[in-house]
Each structure stands twice: as structure tokens, then as C-alpha cells.
Design a protein around this motif. Sequence first.
Motif, PDB file in Angstrom:
ATOM      1  N   ILE A  98      17.644  23.000 -14.214  1.00 32.12           N
ATOM      2  CA  ILE A  98      17.340  21.611 -14.529  1.00 32.12           C
ATOM      3  C   ILE A  98      18.194  21.231 -15.740  1.00 32.12           C
ATOM      4  CG2 ILE A  98      15.594  19.960 -15.276  1.00 32.12           C
ATOM      5  CD1 ILE A  98      13.515  21.612 -13.766  1.00 32.12           C
ATOM      6  N   HIS A  99      19.122  20.294 -15.549  1.00 32.25           N
ATOM      7  CA  HIS A  99      20.092  19.950 -16.593  1.00 32.25           C
ATOM      8  C   HIS A  99      19.577  18.885 -17.552  1.00 32.25           C
ATOM      9  CE1 HIS A  99      24.007  21.509 -14.591  1.00 32.25           C
ATOM     10  NE2 HIS A  99      22.980  22.006 -13.916  1.00 32.25           N
ATOM     11  N   SER A 100      18.500  18.199 -17.179  1.00 32.31           N
ATOM     12  CA  SER A 100      18.177  16.926 -17.831  1.00 32.31           C
ATOM     13  C   SER A 100      16.920  16.980 -18.699  1.00 32.31           C
ATOM     14  CB  SER A 100      18.034  15.838 -16.763  1.00 32.31           C
ATOM     15  OG  SER A 100      17.300  16.313 -15.641  1.00 32.31           O
ATOM     16  N   ILE A 101      16.762  18.047 -19.472  1.00 35.73           N
ATOM     17  CA  ILE A 101      15.633  18.126 -20.400  1.00 35.73           C
ATOM     18  C   ILE A 101      15.950  17.276 -21.630  1.00 35.73           C
ATOM     19  CG2 ILE A 101      14.258  19.637 -21.877  1.00 35.73           C
ATOM     20  CD1 ILE A 101      13.790  20.086 -18.884  1.00 35.73           C
ATOM     21  N   SER A 102      15.130  16.270 -21.877  1.00 37.22           N
ATOM     22  CA  SER A 102      15.345  15.419 -23.044  1.00 37.22           C
ATOM     23  C   SER A 102      14.124  15.344 -23.949  1.00 37.22           C
ATOM     24  CB  SER A 102      15.736  13.999 -22.603  1.00 37.22           C
ATOM     25  OG  SER A 102      14.719  13.428 -21.794  1.00 37.22           O
ATOM     26  N   ASN A 122      15.741  27.958 -15.196  1.00 39.71           N
ATOM     27  CA  ASN A 122      16.826  27.773 -16.171  1.00 39.71           C
ATOM     28  C   ASN A 122      16.985  26.291 -16.485  1.00 39.71           C
ATOM     29  OD1 ASN A 122      17.592  30.597 -16.046  1.00 39.71           O
ATOM     30  ND2 ASN A 122      18.452  30.123 -14.040  1.00 39.71           N
ATOM     31  N   THR A 123      17.157  25.961 -17.763  1.00 40.88           N
ATOM     32  CA  THR A 123      17.261  24.561 -18.147  1.00 40.88           C
ATOM     33  C   THR A 123      18.395  24.341 -19.152  1.00 40.88           C
ATOM     34  OG1 THR A 123      15.716  24.732 -20.010  1.00 40.88           O
ATOM     35  CG2 THR A 123      14.760  24.260 -17.848  1.00 40.88           C
ATOM     36  N   LEU A 124      18.773  23.082 -19.264  1.00 41.62           N
ATOM     37  CA  LEU A 124      19.729  22.624 -20.265  1.00 41.62           C
ATOM     38  C   LEU A 124      19.130  21.395 -20.942  1.00 41.62           C
ATOM     39  CD1 LEU A 124      22.956  22.708 -18.046  1.00 41.62           C
ATOM     40  CD2 LEU A 124      22.262  24.448 -19.685  1.00 41.62           C
ATOM     41  N   VAL A 125      19.415  21.222 -22.211  1.00 40.41           N
ATOM     42  CA  VAL A 125      18.950  20.044 -22.936  1.00 40.41           C
ATOM     43  C   VAL A 125      20.021  18.966 -22.850  1.00 40.41           C
ATOM     44  CG1 VAL A 125      18.144  19.109 -25.131  1.00 40.41           C
ATOM     45  CG2 VAL A 125      17.594  21.476 -24.512  1.00 40.41           C
ATOM     46  N   GLN A 126      19.631  17.788 -22.348  1.00 44.37           N
ATOM     47  CA  GLN A 126      20.588  16.695 -22.212  1.00 44.37           C
ATOM     48  C   GLN A 126      20.632  15.872 -23.495  1.00 44.37           C
ATOM     49  OE1 GLN A 126      19.977  14.058 -18.893  1.00 44.37           O
ATOM     50  NE2 GLN A 126      21.776  12.820 -19.360  1.00 44.37           N
ATOM     51  N   ILE A 127      21.836  15.684 -24.006  1.00 44.14           N
ATOM     52  CA  ILE A 127      22.081  14.871 -25.187  1.00 44.14           C
ATOM     53  C   ILE A 127      22.779  13.585 -24.757  1.00 44.14           C
ATOM     54  CG2 ILE A 127      23.097  14.794 -27.498  1.00 44.14           C
ATOM     55  CD1 ILE A 127      21.167  17.085 -27.228  1.00 44.14           C
ATOM     56  N   ASN A 128      22.379  12.462 -25.320  1.00 44.67           N
ATOM     57  CA  ASN A 128      23.050  11.195 -25.029  1.00 44.67           C
ATOM     58  C   ASN A 128      24.327  11.124 -25.864  1.00 44.67           C
ATOM     59  OD1 ASN A 128      23.924   8.587 -24.592  1.00 44.67           O
ATOM     60  ND2 ASN A 128      21.936   7.636 -24.936  1.00 44.67           N
ATOM     61  N   ILE A 129      25.403  11.652 -25.308  1.00 41.28           N
ATOM     62  CA  ILE A 129      26.654  11.735 -26.075  1.00 41.28           C
ATOM     63  C   ILE A 129      27.450  10.432 -26.042  1.00 41.28           C
ATOM     64  CG2 ILE A 129      26.862  14.226 -25.840  1.00 41.28           C
ATOM     65  CD1 ILE A 129      28.912  13.780 -23.608  1.00 41.28           C
ATOM     66  N   SER A 130      27.141   9.536 -25.095  1.00 40.64           N
ATOM     67  CA  SER A 130      27.894   8.287 -24.985  1.00 40.64           C
ATOM     68  C   SER A 130      27.328   7.202 -25.894  1.00 40.64           C
ATOM     69  CB  SER A 130      27.891   7.791 -23.536  1.00 40.64           C
ATOM     70  OG  SER A 130      26.606   7.317 -23.177  1.00 40.64           O
ATOM     71  N   GLY A 131      26.053   7.340 -26.273  1.00 43.47           N
ATOM     72  CA  GLY A 131      25.408   6.309 -27.071  1.00 43.47           C
ATOM     73  C   GLY A 131      25.022   5.083 -26.267  1.00 43.47           C
ATOM     74  N   GLU A 132      25.160   5.140 -24.944  1.00 38.53           N
ATOM     75  CA  GLU A 132      24.833   4.005 -24.085  1.00 38.53           C
ATOM     76  C   GLU A 132      23.348   4.028 -23.740  1.00 38.53           C
ATOM     77  OE1 GLU A 132      29.243   4.351 -21.980  1.00 38.53           O
ATOM     78  OE2 GLU A 132      27.425   4.589 -20.786  1.00 38.53           O
ATOM     79  N   ASP A 133      22.705   2.860 -23.819  1.00 35.75           N
ATOM     80  CA  ASP A 133      21.261   2.782 -23.593  1.00 35.75           C
ATOM     81  C   ASP A 133      20.872   3.218 -22.185  1.00 35.75           C
ATOM     82  OD1 ASP A 133      20.890   1.882 -26.158  1.00 35.75           O
ATOM     83  OD2 ASP A 133      20.834  -0.244 -25.600  1.00 35.75           O
ATOM     84  N   GLN A 134      21.747   2.958 -21.223  1.00 34.96           N
ATOM     85  CA  GLN A 134      21.401   3.277 -19.840  1.00 34.96           C
ATOM     86  C   GLN A 134      21.544   4.768 -19.526  1.00 34.96           C
ATOM     87  OE1 GLN A 134      24.041   1.583 -20.835  1.00 34.96           O
ATOM     88  NE2 GLN A 134      25.794   1.693 -19.433  1.00 34.96           N
ATOM     89  N   LEU A 153       8.004  29.755 -24.955  1.00 37.17           N
ATOM     90  CA  LEU A 153       7.690  29.680 -23.531  1.00 37.17           C
ATOM     91  C   LEU A 153       8.084  30.968 -22.805  1.00 37.17           C
ATOM     92  CD1 LEU A 153       8.901  26.020 -22.866  1.00 37.17           C
ATOM     93  CD2 LEU A 153       6.619  26.819 -23.533  1.00 37.17           C
ATOM     94  N   ASP A 154       7.388  31.237 -21.703  1.00 39.45           N
ATOM     95  CA  ASP A 154       7.625  32.467 -20.943  1.00 39.45           C
ATOM     96  C   ASP A 154       8.324  32.223 -19.605  1.00 39.45           C
ATOM     97  OD1 ASP A 154       6.332  34.175 -22.826  1.00 39.45           O
ATOM     98  OD2 ASP A 154       4.384  33.533 -22.044  1.00 39.45           O
ATOM     99  N   HIS A 155       8.229  31.017 -19.083  1.00 33.51           N
ATOM    100  CA  HIS A 155       8.757  30.752 -17.741  1.00 33.51           C
ATOM    101  C   HIS A 155       9.858  29.691 -17.740  1.00 33.51           C
ATOM    102  CE1 HIS A 155       4.876  32.713 -17.052  1.00 33.51           C
ATOM    103  NE2 HIS A 155       5.432  33.171 -15.951  1.00 33.51           N
ATOM    104  N   VAL A 156      10.374  29.393 -18.908  1.00 39.72           N
ATOM    105  CA  VAL A 156      11.495  28.464 -19.046  1.00 39.72           C
ATOM    106  C   VAL A 156      12.539  29.119 -19.930  1.00 39.72           C
ATOM    107  CG1 VAL A 156      12.254  26.186 -19.792  1.00 39.72           C
ATOM    108  CG2 VAL A 156       9.952  26.467 -18.871  1.00 39.72           C
ATOM    109  N   ARG A 157      13.792  29.015 -19.521  1.00 40.50           N
ATOM    110  CA  ARG A 157      14.905  29.500 -20.334  1.00 40.50           C
ATOM    111  C   ARG A 157      15.859  28.335 -20.601  1.00 40.50           C
ATOM    112  NH1 ARG A 157      11.776  32.944 -20.455  1.00 40.50           N
ATOM    113  NH2 ARG A 157      11.947  35.148 -19.878  1.00 40.50           N
TER     114      ARG A 157
END
Length: 235
Positions: A98-102, A122-134, A153-157
Motif C-alpha cells: 500500500i503506497h498511500s499511507i498519509s 508492506n506500506t509506504l508513506v505518501q508525502i505531498n511533494i507537489s504542494g498541490e491541494d488535489q 505495529l506487528d502486521h504492518v511494515r
Amino acid sequence: MSKDICQNLDSLQQRISNACEKAGRNPDEITLVAVSKMKPLSNIKEAFGCGQLHFGENRAKELQEKMGEYGEEEIQWHMVGNLQTNKIKYIVDRVNWIHSISKSKYLREIEKRASRIDRVVNTLVQINISGEDQKSGCEAEQLPEILEYAQGLDHVRIHGLMGMASFVDPDEVEQVRPQFAMLRKLRDEHRKYETENVSLDELSMGMTNDMEVAIEEGSTMLRVGRAIFGERNYT
């Protein structure tokens, strides 16, 4: 009618190799995620037959349906679109990434659901790098709290960060280089939060138009749809 998907994948791998050679990197460091949203299952099967193993979807319902219909165990399924807490239950039994953890609340829901079936997601933390509201994603200053929460956490990486740059024409891709560079810098600055289940090795950034610049700035995961499957029909 789009070109043959296998030919498209071959051309894309050549683009990746060329970009890696320019950047002094090994192409094996790059994971290509074929974004198959709004494309038929037959396209996924064709790409899988050509050796493509990673597939990404933007919507939980479509991802759930495709995971249920196509049971190839080798496939790695990626959720790359906006996340909703009430939709996590539909994908947690099969999704690999899951790429979109915010927000931490998404991690909490994944942990709750995954613990019931003894899976690790497996997860990734999504950062708003563009600064765009949408564009989705947390702000840089929210990252420490999310990483600290994940440590227990035990079941999330958490394996790294994800960012979506501003959309630009192919001849203007240099405009988004600072956005990719910012994501890499954020990753490097937050290495101190790494623990047994939090690592920041992955950078999911770069799509069809801007993948070469993303590779030069350290991308390890590319999310590419159009260059593989052709234009999408939104009607």
C-alpha cells in the motif's frame, strides 16, 4: 489499438536501463509497478505472461475484484491510489503493498485487519511533494509521528516513501526534479526512525513522463500505466 504489451514492457525496460546507466545505478534496483487501473484483466494476464509481476490499482474496489479474479500467487498487488479507512477491509487479505499511507489511522486499520488473518502488509508513506491541494499525501512535518506510530505495529511494515510529482509535459520534466529530490532528502533525514519494522529503503516516485528524472533522483519503484497499457478510456 495500443502496441503489444510485451513490446511496451521491453521498451520501458530499455528506458530504465538507459536512465540507470546515466545515473550510475543498477537497473535491478528498480521495481516496475504496472498501473492497470481501468484496464481489463486480459491486459494484466498478457503483461504477466511477459514476465511482469507487480501491478498497481488506484481504487480499492477494482483492486479487490482483480485480486479475486486472478489468483496467480506470484503477482504482487499494489494499492497506489487514495486510501479510505472503510475500504481497507476489502483489500488487506491479498494486497502486498500500500503506497498511500498519509495518516496513522490507516496504519491502525491495516494492523487491526491484518492481525486477524496473520498477514504482514508492506506500506509506504505518501508525502505531498507537489504542494498541490488535489494531490494526496501528508506534509513533511507529519512524517515523524507516522513513523513513530508504525514502530509499535506487528502486521504492518513501512519500507519507504511515495510521492507524486506535478504533471508536466515530457519536455518540461526538469521542473519536477526538485520535488523528487525533496522526497529523497526527507527519506535520508528520517533514517533515525528506522527500527525492525520501519525501514526507508524504498522511494516510489516516477511515472511515464518523468521516470528518467525520478531514477536519477533515487527512485526504487516506478508506477507506470500509459507506457505499458496505452491511454485509458474514461467513458
